[in-house]
Design an enzyme around this catalytic site. Structure first.
Site, PDB file in Angstrom:
ATOM      1  N   LYS A  45       0.834  -1.205   0.000  1.00 52.17           N
ATOM      2  CA  LYS A  45       0.000   0.000   0.000  1.00 52.17           C
ATOM      3  C   LYS A  45       0.872   1.260   0.000  1.00 52.17           C
ATOM      4  CE  LYS A  45      -4.236  -1.868   1.962  1.00 52.17           C
ATOM      5  NZ  LYS A  45      -5.142  -1.893   3.117  1.00 52.17           N
ATOM      6  N   GLY A  46       0.566   2.167  -0.884  1.00 51.64           N
ATOM      7  CA  GLY A  46       1.301   3.431  -0.953  1.00 51.64           C
ATOM      8  C   GLY A  46       2.576   3.344  -1.776  1.00 51.64           C
ATOM      9  N   ILE A  47       2.914   2.150  -2.226  1.00 51.49           N
ATOM     10  CA  ILE A  47       4.181   1.911  -2.922  1.00 51.49           C
ATOM     11  C   ILE A  47       3.959   1.947  -4.438  1.00 51.49           C
ATOM     12  CG2 ILE A  47       6.075   0.219  -3.156  1.00 51.49           C
ATOM     13  CD1 ILE A  47       5.794   1.469  -0.322  1.00 51.49           C
ATOM     14  N   ARG A  49       4.081   1.433  -8.571  1.00 54.57           N
ATOM     15  CA  ARG A  49       3.804   0.231  -9.357  1.00 54.57           C
ATOM     16  C   ARG A  49       5.053  -0.653  -9.516  1.00 54.57           C
ATOM     17  NH1 ARG A  49       1.372   1.765 -14.977  1.00 54.57           N
ATOM     18  NH2 ARG A  49       0.162   3.082 -13.574  1.00 54.57           N
ATOM     19  N   SER A 116      -0.842  11.166  -4.019  1.00 53.10           N
ATOM     20  CA  SER A 116      -0.933   9.718  -4.258  1.00 53.10           C
ATOM     21  C   SER A 116       0.206   9.265  -5.151  1.00 53.10           C
ATOM     22  CB  SER A 116      -2.268   9.413  -4.959  1.00 53.10           C
ATOM     23  OG  SER A 116      -2.261   8.102  -5.484  1.00 53.10           O
ATOM     24  N   SER A 118      -0.174   7.057  -7.274  1.00 50.13           N
ATOM     25  CA  SER A 118      -0.803   6.465  -8.462  1.00 50.13           C
ATOM     26  C   SER A 118      -0.779   7.365  -9.684  1.00 50.13           C
ATOM     27  CB  SER A 118      -2.249   6.100  -8.162  1.00 50.13           C
ATOM     28  OG  SER A 118      -2.866   5.638  -9.346  1.00 50.13           O
ATOM     29  N   ASN A 120      -2.708   6.706 -12.025  1.00 51.28           N
ATOM     30  CA  ASN A 120      -4.108   6.673 -12.441  1.00 51.28           C
ATOM     31  C   ASN A 120      -4.978   7.671 -11.666  1.00 51.28           C
ATOM     32  OD1 ASN A 120      -4.212   4.377 -14.405  1.00 51.28           O
ATOM     33  ND2 ASN A 120      -3.378   3.241 -12.663  1.00 51.28           N
ATOM     34  N   GLU A 170      -4.045   9.092   5.370  1.00 54.54           N
ATOM     35  CA  GLU A 170      -3.459   7.888   4.745  1.00 54.54           C
ATOM     36  C   GLU A 170      -4.052   6.598   5.293  1.00 54.54           C
ATOM     37  OE1 GLU A 170      -1.452   6.484   2.697  1.00 54.54           O
ATOM     38  OE2 GLU A 170      -0.325   8.094   1.775  1.00 54.54           O
ATOM     39  N   ASP A 171      -4.088   5.575   4.437  1.00 57.40           N
ATOM     40  CA  ASP A 171      -4.467   4.224   4.902  1.00 57.40           C
ATOM     41  C   ASP A 171      -3.255   3.292   4.935  1.00 57.40           C
ATOM     42  OD1 ASP A 171      -4.225   4.123   2.071  1.00 57.40           O
ATOM     43  OD2 ASP A 171      -5.300   2.218   2.062  1.00 57.40           O
TER      44      ASP A 171
HETATM   45  C1  BG6 Z   1      -0.789   3.832  -4.452  1.00 56.73           C
HETATM   46  C2  BG6 Z   1      -1.345   2.473  -4.077  1.00 56.73           C
HETATM   47  O1  BG6 Z   1      -1.740   4.805  -4.153  1.00 56.73           O
HETATM   48  O2  BG6 Z   1      -0.514   3.884  -5.848  1.00 56.73           O
HETATM   49  C3  BG6 Z   1      -0.408   1.373  -4.538  1.00 56.73           C
HETATM   50  O3  BG6 Z   1      -1.515   2.414  -2.681  1.00 56.73           O
HETATM   51  C4  BG6 Z   1      -0.135   1.518  -6.036  1.00 56.73           C
HETATM   52  O4  BG6 Z   1      -1.009   0.120  -4.267  1.00 56.73           O
HETATM   53  C5  BG6 Z   1       0.426   2.912  -6.317  1.00 56.73           C
HETATM   54  O5  BG6 Z   1       0.819   0.546  -6.466  1.00 56.73           O
HETATM   55  C6  BG6 Z   1       0.695   3.146  -7.803  1.00 56.73           C
HETATM   56  O6  BG6 Z   1      -0.517   3.132  -8.505  1.00 56.73           O
HETATM   57  P1  BG6 Z   1      -0.651   3.043 -10.069  1.00 56.73           P
HETATM   58  O7  BG6 Z   1      -2.123   3.296 -10.295  1.00 56.73           O
HETATM   59  O8  BG6 Z   1       0.209   4.128 -10.669  1.00 56.73           O
HETATM   60  O9  BG6 Z   1      -0.202   1.691 -10.498  1.00 56.73           O
HETATM   61 MG    MG Z   2      -3.640   4.390   0.066  1.00 57.18          MG
END
Ligand code: BG6
Ligand code: MG
Length: 218
Positions: A45-47, A49, A116, A118, A120, A170-171
């Site tokens: 989590k939080g790490i 891709r 974040s 992410s 995405n 944060e979670d």
């Molecule tokens: C974080 C998630 O917010 O985003 C992780 O907690 C994830 O699980 C990371 O790997 C990267 O996200 P993405 O959408 O770019 O693959």
């Molecule tokens: Mg999170």
């Protein structure tokens, strides 16, 4: 506390996409003979891709078996599956209290920021119809990942806020560590034992209790 900015993690804080990440990683891992469970998933989590993929390969004891090209393909497969799981995301999937908190902050001119890992994030915020309620969505590209404080510091700097007057939500354990390393007040969502260990100042079982907390009025 006179709050100057609130920094939100996305997956597992704004909506349930932490679960979608788990489902997609689990399937990708199984496709190469590695089993991951929920306990191990906490460490993802939080790490980012690619770092998550590395951790899964180490977990399976096969970190030397794959070339960079293989890894890029595996990460792409996971992301394609993950994105397909996002296709039915609507504003109704926003966690309880999140929209209310964002509106409350907007009324008080307190900037809300997405911090974040992410890539995405912009797509998810659009599906939830939340984009306009955030002043900044930090681009994680090229920023050291959580538990480094950089993504939170970069968000605070973007609105000229003093980190000591910022709140992070944060979670993830790595995320709480990042918020504390940034010198901010850390709100954890989820397992109190786990997140207190990482330094959370307060932990709520869900975003509903967080929004109802007197913390926002003080
Ligand atoms: C974080 C998630 O917010 O985003 C992780 O907690 C994830 O699980 C990371 O790997 C990267 O996200 P993405 O959408 O770019 O693959
Ligand atoms: Mg999170």
């Amino acid at each position: 506390m006179n709050i100057q900015a609130v920094l939100f993690d996305l997956d597992g804080v704004i909506t349930d996409t932490a679960e979608h990440h788990f489902i997609a990683w689990k399937q990708m891992a199984e496709s190469i003979g590695i089993t991951i469970d929920r306990e191990f998933n906490e460490s993802l989590k939080g790490i980012s891709r690619m770092e998550s993929l590395e951790r899964i390969l180490v977990h399976g004891g096969v970190q030397d078996k794959y070339t960079d090209e293989d890894k890029a393909r595996l990460a792409q497969e996971k992301n394609d599956h993950y994105v397909s799981l996002l296709s039915d995301l609507t504003p109704d999937h926003t966690y309880p209290g999140i929209r209310e908190l964002l509106l409350y902050l907007q009324e008080r001119n307190i900037p809300a920021i997405v911090a974040s890992a992410s890539k995405n994030a912009p797509k998810i915020l659009n599906s939830l119809d939340l984009t306009e309620l955030f002043k900044v969505i930090v681009n994680p590209e090229g920023i050291p990942g959580k538990p480094s404080p950089d993504i939170f510091l970069s968000g605070a700097a973007a609105v000229g806020a003093d980190p000591a007057a910022c709140v992070g939500i944060e979670d993830a354990q790595a995320g709480i560590e990042a918020i504390k390393a940034a010198g901010m007040y850390a709100i954890g969502i989820g397992d109190a034992n786990l997140l207190k260990q990482s330094g959370a100042d307060v932990v709520y079982p869900s975003t509903k209790e967080m929004f109802e907390s007197p913390i926002w009025k003080s």
